[in-house]
Design a protein around this motif. Structure first.
Motif, mmCIF file in Angstrom:
data_model
loop_
_atom_site.group_PDB
_atom_site.id
_atom_site.type_symbol
_atom_site.label_atom_id
_atom_site.label_comp_id
_atom_site.label_asym_id
_atom_site.label_seq_id
_atom_site.Cartn_x
_atom_site.Cartn_y
_atom_site.Cartn_z
ATOM 1 N N ALA A 20 18.088 26.384 47.952
ATOM 2 C CA ALA A 20 17.884 26.171 49.036
ATOM 3 C C ALA A 20 15.989 26.135 48.680
ATOM 4 O O ALA A 20 15.633 26.729 48.047
ATOM 5 N N PRO A 21 15.612 26.087 50.419
ATOM 6 C CA PRO A 21 13.661 25.909 50.438
ATOM 7 C C PRO A 21 13.345 26.703 50.078
ATOM 8 O O PRO A 21 12.175 26.511 50.201
ATOM 9 N N LEU A 22 13.639 28.127 50.914
ATOM 10 C CA LEU A 22 13.224 29.335 50.410
ATOM 11 C C LEU A 22 13.392 29.888 49.821
ATOM 12 O O LEU A 22 14.788 30.667 50.664
ATOM 13 N N THR A 35 10.018 31.243 45.871
ATOM 14 C CA THR A 35 10.577 30.583 45.272
ATOM 15 C C THR A 35 11.279 29.655 46.424
ATOM 16 O O THR A 35 11.717 29.813 47.055
ATOM 17 N N ALA A 36 9.550 28.328 46.682
ATOM 18 C CA ALA A 36 9.468 26.979 47.349
ATOM 19 C C ALA A 36 10.013 25.804 46.801
ATOM 20 O O ALA A 36 10.154 25.820 45.472
ATOM 21 N N VAL A 37 11.136 24.669 47.698
ATOM 22 C CA VAL A 37 11.062 24.225 47.011
ATOM 23 C C VAL A 37 9.696 22.379 47.460
ATOM 24 O O VAL A 37 9.638 22.682 47.928
ATOM 25 N N PRO A 38 9.424 21.987 46.033
ATOM 26 C CA PRO A 38 8.367 21.699 46.486
ATOM 27 C C PRO A 38 8.392 20.065 47.750
ATOM 28 O O PRO A 38 7.430 19.597 48.023
ATOM 29 N N ARG A 52 10.466 24.697 42.597
ATOM 30 C CA ARG A 52 11.689 24.913 42.051
ATOM 31 C C ARG A 52 12.015 23.276 42.670
ATOM 32 O O ARG A 52 12.164 23.009 43.431
ATOM 33 N N GLU A 53 12.410 22.690 41.380
ATOM 34 C CA GLU A 53 13.279 21.207 42.086
ATOM 35 C C GLU A 53 14.934 20.667 41.749
ATOM 36 O O GLU A 53 15.288 20.135 41.494
ATOM 37 N N THR A 100 11.955 19.344 56.501
ATOM 38 C CA THR A 100 11.077 20.449 56.737
ATOM 39 C C THR A 100 11.209 21.767 56.862
ATOM 40 O O THR A 100 12.500 21.632 57.474
ATOM 41 N N LEU A 101 10.395 22.745 55.929
ATOM 42 C CA LEU A 101 10.950 23.916 56.055
ATOM 43 C C LEU A 101 10.018 24.528 57.891
ATOM 44 O O LEU A 101 8.414 24.542 57.756
#
Length: 543
Positions: A350-352, A411-414, A344-345, A491-492
């Motif tokens: 949240a990043p993750l 769900t991660a932010v690309p 999701r963008e 960075t994650l």
């Protein structure tokens, strides 16, 4: 899995296309070789008979046959040399294709299972597949020779002397019968030898990686005893295979020699009795060994390639399983993670985010129904004992697990860069600097991070094939340095047991470094059972 029995596994032809080209080229060259060998035998027999019968009086008659004989010999040498060159190139392509396909199939498998069997696959994909070369370069050509050369030589003998041809036709089946009996014994011994070699290779790799630590602790006696015990098992298994190989070679040589002797005695008696022409007898006597020679070579070369056959059979089973799985999910597409990993963008996301994550495995669902959110600028610790599924969560986040094993959603932010430290970081042969920048980190920042973590080994230090040459703690700090050296943008960080092999002082240094990363706006997710790391977390997720 049931396999079609035969000298050539059909899966090898279907899954490794270069094998078909190798067999085709081998067949063409073997056909030329057979024609030249039989022509040579016929010419030698005819010339020898003329010299004996005519007492060398009419040399004009022998001129062109002698010239033809030298031409045939020269052509045979040229064809044999060309066959060896093309065979070497073709065998190299087949081995490279097999190894590449096996690695690609392992990449699509459950990485947890691959990790458990890493020692076995390391042996199969290195020494095991190299032992397959004799099968391609020697056994397959001799098998083609049986199909082409043996019938052709039998026809020539039948035409020259029907009695000798019938004797050869009756005795030929004896050799394959003994080959089958001995081959069944060899297969079981070879499989046992591969298992022992795999165990020894795994023990050697583990001991070498921790040799400096074991020496520092003074714990070297027990590993030495284990190595000696495994070495004796390897020696025993290898000698049993060699004994069978010598026994089979003796049996095949004895049968072939006996068969040729029967033909030779028959020809000699009829020549003495005057019931046979010398020309026909000499031609039959010279050509008849070519009836048995390809069959003897098949037996000899099969034992030379038996180790490789055992390893390649496992690779073919892996490729077959992978091909069937691919056919059910879509040809040529890697569907790992597609069923649960989404992106999701939306601004401020949240990043993750992990929602209801459950992953199946040999020990059941671990983790089961896990949910948490890792916010930017925070440290999240997945806390639990070994085997609770911490590393599995990271594999799910990375989309590395087969989709049919996973339920729930990740769900991660690309736009966020992901940097991953596995529980067992990979080191390769080369210098320390080569390993420091192995994953694309720049030398300057990576070196600074390494120094901040107390890594004081010179960058020029050379490491062994699996990173041997530095201690376990130094290896961990090197891997941490290249993982924490991020690029531009948020960075994650996914860090699996980052405090392993570190002293208490270095754990404090690591904790401060992780807090500094989080303060800079990065997202840090740590999988650990270390209470010291749990103490610095903004959120602790218990598994």
């Amino acid at each position: 899995m049931n396999r079609v029995q035969g000298p050539i596994d059909p899966r090898l032809l279907a899954l490794v296309p270069p094998v078909r080209g190798l067999i085709l080229r081998t067949g063409v060259l073997q056909a030329l070789t057979t024609v030249l060998v039989l022509a040579r035998g016929v010419l030698i027999g005819w010339i020898a008979a003329r010299v004996i019968l005519d007492r060398g009086a009419d040399w004009d008659v022998l001129t062109w046959p002698v010239v033809a004989l030298f031409v045939v010999i020269a052509a045979h040498g040229g064809v044999s040399g060309h066959a060896q060159r093309t065979s070497s190139e073709s065998v190299g392509r087949v081995v490279d294709t097999l190894r590449a396909k096996a690695l690609a199939a392992l990449r699509r498998h459950d990485p947890r299972r691959v990790q458990e069997e890493s020692a076995h696959w390391r042996e199969v994909l290195t020494d095991g597949i190299e032992d397959f070369r004799p099968y391609l370069s020697a056994f397959l050509p001799s098998l083609v020779a049986v199909v082409l050369a043996t019938p052709a030589a039998l026809v020539v003998v039948l035409v020259a002397d029907p009695v000798s041809g019938i004797l050869a036709l009756v005795t030929v089946p004896l050799i394959p019968a003994f080959m089958v009996l001995i081959g069944k014994l060899t297969a079981a011994h070879t499989r046992r030898r591969l298992e022992v070699t795999t165990a020894l290779g795994g023990q050697l790799a583990d001991l070498l990686s921790g040799s400096l630590t074991l020496r520092a602790l003074g714990a070297t006696r027990q590993p030495s005893r284990q190595l000696r015990s495994t070495g004796r098992r390897h020696e025993k298994a290898t000698m049993s295979v060699l004994r069978l190989a010598f026994l089979s070679s003796f049996a095949l040589e004895f049968l072939a020699t006996l068969a040729v002797a029967l033909v030779a005695v028959s020809i000699g008696l009829r020549l003495v009795d005057g019931n046979m022409e010398l020309t026909a007898g000499l031609i039959a006597l010279i050509v008849v060994p070519e009836v048995y020679n390809p069959i003897r070579q098949v037996g000899t070369n099969f034992h030379a390639a038996s180790d490789g056959l055992t390893a390649v059979e496992e690779i073919l089973e892996l490729l077959d399983e992978d091909a069937k799985a691919t056919d059910t999910s879509g040809a040529g597409v890697d569907h790992r993670g597609r069923t649960y990993l989404t992106h999701r963008e939306s601004p401020g996301a949240a990043p993750l985010t992990v929602t209801g994550l459950s992953v199946g495995g040999r020990d059941g669902m671990k983790p089961e129904n896990l949910s948490f959110t890792a916010e930017s600028g925070t440290i999240t610790v997945l806390y639990g004992d070994n085997g609770s599924g911490k590393s599995t969560v990271f594999l799910a986040v990375l989309g590395a697990l087969p989709g049919d094993l996973v339920t729930g959603r990740v769900t991660a932010v690309p736009l966020v860069r992901t940097s991953y430290l596995p529980a067992r970081p990979v080191l390769v042969q080369g210098s320390v600097e080569d390993n420091l920048v192995l994953l694309g980190a720049e030398r300057g920042p990576a070196t600074e991070t390494a120094r901040n973590l107390g890594f004081d080994v010179p960058l020029e230090r050379c490491l062994g094939p699996a990173g041997e040459g530095i201690s376990a703690g130094q290896s961990q700090r090197l891997a941490l340095a290249r993982t924490l050296t991020g690029g531009t943008g948020p960075t994650l960080y996914l860090l699996d047991e980052p405090s392993a092999h570190l002293s208490p002082e270095l754990v404090e240094t690591l904790s401060a470094e992780l807090r500094r990363r989080a303060t800079a706006g990065h997202t840090v997710v740590v999988a650990s059972h270390d209470v010291r790391l749990a103490a610095i977390a903004d959120e602790v997720v218990y598994l």
